[in-house]
Design an enzyme around this catalytic site. Structure first.
Site, PDB file in Angstrom:
ATOM      1  N   GLU A  25     -30.705   2.363 -37.659  1.00 49.77           N
ATOM      2  CA  GLU A  25     -31.916   1.819 -36.788  1.00 49.77           C
ATOM      3  C   GLU A  25     -33.237   2.488 -37.221  1.00 49.77           C
ATOM      4  OE1 GLU A  25     -31.829   3.286 -32.636  1.00 49.77           O
ATOM      5  OE2 GLU A  25     -29.725   2.964 -32.473  1.00 49.77           O
ATOM      6  N   HIS A  72     -31.985  -2.241 -32.771  1.00 47.21           N
ATOM      7  CA  HIS A  72     -30.697  -2.043 -32.787  1.00 47.21           C
ATOM      8  C   HIS A  72     -29.970  -2.996 -33.628  1.00 47.21           C
ATOM      9  CE1 HIS A  72     -31.088  -1.098 -27.994  1.00 47.21           C
ATOM     10  NE2 HIS A  72     -31.617  -0.037 -28.728  1.00 47.21           N
TER      11      HIS A  72
HETATM   12 ZN    ZN Z   1     -32.311   1.626 -28.309  1.00 47.84          ZN
END
Ligand code: ZN
Length: 131
Positions: A25, A72
């Site tokens: 991420e 994400h």
């Molecule tokens: Zn998140």
């Protein structure tokens, strides 16, 4: 501060970094000039979860931001429970980017996790106006 939109350069930067960081991420803070999001403050070497890293950055006294951005590694760009907790504490505009990291694979949420409109402002048009 009322946010009018995000500069296309800033958005492109977010999408590029998210893609190159995946499957990890990417997380950062949004910086706005005159109500337009122009810059992303990238979190250095995010090892733990992005949300706790953002929280740590918000503790720093001299960083002003209007919200957060994180990616994400999947096409699901709905905020998680942890995301919502972080949103409520860290500003009014929160962008989540997902796979495949193109101009349609992102959304902006408010501090309650509701989708809000964030117009993309062409950076070149902006520059022309200054000249
Ligand atoms: Zn998140």
């Amino acid at each position: 501060m009322k946010i009018k939109g995000i500069e296309s350069d800033a958005l492109n930067f977010i999408l590029k970094v998210s893609e190159s960081t995946a499957p990890l991420e990417f997380a950062g803070l949004l910086h706005a000039d005159n109500g337009v999001i122009t810059e992303v403050i990238v979190l250095p070497g995010t090892e733990s979860s992005s949300c706790s890293a953002i929280m740590r950055l918000f503790m720093m006294p001299n960083i002003k931001s209007v919200g957060s951005v994180h990616s994400h590694p999947s096409p699901n760009i709905k905020p998680s429970k942890a995301d919502l907790q972080m949103f409520s504490k860290t500003g009014s505009h929160h962008i989540i980017v997902g796979k495949p990291f193109d101009e349609k694979s992102w959304k902006c949420y408010d501090r309650n996790g509701y989708v809000q409109d964030l117009p993309v402002i062409d950076s070149e048009i902006n520059n022309d106006e200054i000249v």
